[in-house]
Design a protein around this motif. Structure first.
Motif, mmCIF file in Angstrom:
data_model
loop_
_atom_site.group_PDB
_atom_site.id
_atom_site.type_symbol
_atom_site.label_atom_id
_atom_site.label_comp_id
_atom_site.label_asym_id
_atom_site.label_seq_id
_atom_site.Cartn_x
_atom_site.Cartn_y
_atom_site.Cartn_z
ATOM 1 N N PHE A 10 0.829 -1.206 0.000
ATOM 2 C CA PHE A 10 0.000 0.000 0.000
ATOM 3 C C PHE A 10 0.867 1.262 0.000
ATOM 4 N N MET A 11 1.981 1.229 0.719
ATOM 5 C CA MET A 11 2.857 2.392 0.782
ATOM 6 C C MET A 11 3.469 2.687 -0.586
ATOM 7 N N ILE A 12 4.003 1.656 -1.245
ATOM 8 C CA ILE A 12 4.632 1.841 -2.559
ATOM 9 C C ILE A 12 3.610 2.312 -3.592
ATOM 10 N N SER A 13 2.457 1.661 -3.622
ATOM 11 C CA SER A 13 1.441 2.038 -4.601
ATOM 12 C C SER A 13 0.940 3.456 -4.354
ATOM 13 N N SER A 14 0.855 3.859 -3.105
ATOM 14 C CA SER A 14 0.369 5.198 -2.778
ATOM 15 C C SER A 14 1.371 6.282 -3.166
ATOM 16 N N PRO A 50 8.008 -9.267 -7.877
ATOM 17 C CA PRO A 50 6.827 -9.017 -8.716
ATOM 18 C C PRO A 50 5.685 -8.369 -7.928
ATOM 19 N N PHE A 51 5.565 -8.737 -6.661
ATOM 20 C CA PHE A 51 4.525 -8.169 -5.794
ATOM 21 C C PHE A 51 4.669 -6.650 -5.707
ATOM 22 N N TYR A 52 5.904 -6.176 -5.515
ATOM 23 C CA TYR A 52 6.136 -4.734 -5.384
ATOM 24 C C TYR A 52 6.147 -4.024 -6.735
ATOM 25 N N ILE A 53 6.566 -4.722 -7.805
ATOM 26 C CA ILE A 53 6.454 -4.137 -9.147
ATOM 27 C C ILE A 53 4.978 -3.902 -9.479
ATOM 28 N N GLY A 54 4.148 -4.884 -9.120
ATOM 29 C CA GLY A 54 2.709 -4.722 -9.304
ATOM 30 C C GLY A 54 2.181 -3.520 -8.547
#
Length: 377
Positions: A239-243, A288-292
């Motif tokens: 959530f932090m990275i995507s935000s 891949p989880f964090y790239i997503g």
């Protein structure tokens, strides 16, 4: 009204929105998980998530008309009082039925707040600064999305009532900030007319955002569960990275559209969303989880503000709340349909088909934009 963006009233509205979105994201990010603890499956998790959005959807039109007729500030404040009630019920939720009722109540208040809030921004900000004002106002939700889920997951380790209590206190803070917003010469209200359930001009935007909301609903409801069951990495960090990605792209959206063209930027954002879901479906592991997460946040930061601004920029002042309501009805309905359908798919077929289904929703959004809005927004 002074011709500037950062007036006291705009700052108060934005601060109020930030506190409120934190409360909403905190409850939303752990309610489905709490539903599982109370004895439900993934389908029940989808119901817990979708009842919130369906409650918001079915009250949007009424809130929009009331805001235009009785005053946007009045509805803005009333919605927060309803949300405080919903958070209070959550505090005492010891059964699935009580939890679902609390989410329904919070969805009702959320509908009022977000419908009136966007329209108030249009009232308090000069026209030339409106795109920037909407971007910054919307960025409060992005910051909340970055901070609130992690805080909620930490509090959830203590108890779900601890999350509910914090959400109630944050909403109370948002209420006090909203009370300080002033219309110096009084809020101009139109004469009563025929009741309308939508603003025609905003309908194509609502149809487009429906598929966006359907696609992303699976992220909020099921990433916390997915990350645990598949060892995909830290859900809080996701959530932090995507935000962060969403915030950067949202705030730079206007510049990108000016340089590369709005249609091309929208297409890029749509492609990022589709790729994010495909990566989550096909690959396992933390990278891949964090790239997503990066692609998901970047795509959302591009797509949402383009359609949101288009929904209200051409609406008459007397119909701004209804135009906002129409846009958000599409978002609510998409979130509700997405949560239910993706919850059903995940429980019966697994997470890979669920993410592929989300990718299909995102692709359909891009197709609808090309058909209804290309070169028109």
């Amino acid at each position: 009204m002074k011709d500037k963006l950062f007036s006291k009233n705009y700052i108060r509205i934005t601060l109020s929105a930030g506190l409120f979105y934190c409360a909403s994201f905190m409850l939303g990010s752990v309610s489905a998980q709490y539903g599982l603890k109370l004895g439900g499956g993934n389908t029940i998790g989808g119901v817990v998530a979708s009842i919130f959005t369906f409650s918001a959807f079915f009250s949007r039109a009424r809130w929009g008309v009331m805001a235009d007729r009785k005053g946007k500030k009045f509805i803005y404040i009333a919605g927060r009082l309803v949300c405080i009630s919903g958070a209070s019920v959550s505090f005492f939720s010891s059964s699935l039925m009580l939890l679902i009722f609390s989410r329904r109540l919070f969805g009702l208040g959320y509908s009022a707040v977000t419908t009136a809030g966007g329209a108030m921004v249009c009232d308090r900000v000069p026209g030339k600064n409106l795109p920037q004002a909407i971007a910054i106002y919307g960025a409060t939700g992005v910051v909340a999305q970055a901070l609130a889920p992690s805080a909620a997951l930490w509090l959830y380790k203590i108890s779900f009532p601890a999350v509910a209590l914090t959400a109630a206190l944050l909403t109370a803070g948002a209420l006090f900030s909203a009370l300080a917003v002033k219309y110096e010469r009084g809020e101009i209200l139109p004469e009563k007319g025929k009741f309308a359930i939508f603003e025609r001009q905003a309908l194509p935007r609502a149809q487009t955002i429906f598929f966006f909301a359907a696609a992303v609903s699976g992220i909020y409801a099921f990433i916390p569960i997915y990350s645990v069951e598949n060892n995909g990495g830290s859900r809080g960090l996701f959530f932090m990275i995507s935000s962060v990605a969403l915030l950067v792209l949202r705030l730079s959206n206007g510049i990108l559209c000016q340089k590369a063209g709005q249609d091309g930027i929208f297409a890029a954002g749509c492609a990022m969303l589709v790729m994010s879901f495909v990566i989550l479906a096909v690959f396992r592991g933390k990278i891949p989880f964090y790239i997503g997460a990066v692609l998901y946040g970047s795509g959302g930061g591009i797509v949402h503000p383009i359609v949101n601004t288009a929904a209200v920029k051409d609406a008459a002042p007397s119909k701004r709340a209804l135009a906002t309501a129409t846009f958000m009805m599409g978002q609510d309905l998409g979130g509700g349909v997405g949560s239910l359908s993706l919850g059903f798919v995940s429980q019966n077929f697994g997470y890979r088909p669920m993410f592929i289904s989300a990718a299909v929703f995102a692709a359909m959004m891009g197709r609808l934009y090309t058909k209804l809005l290309k070169s028109k927004v």
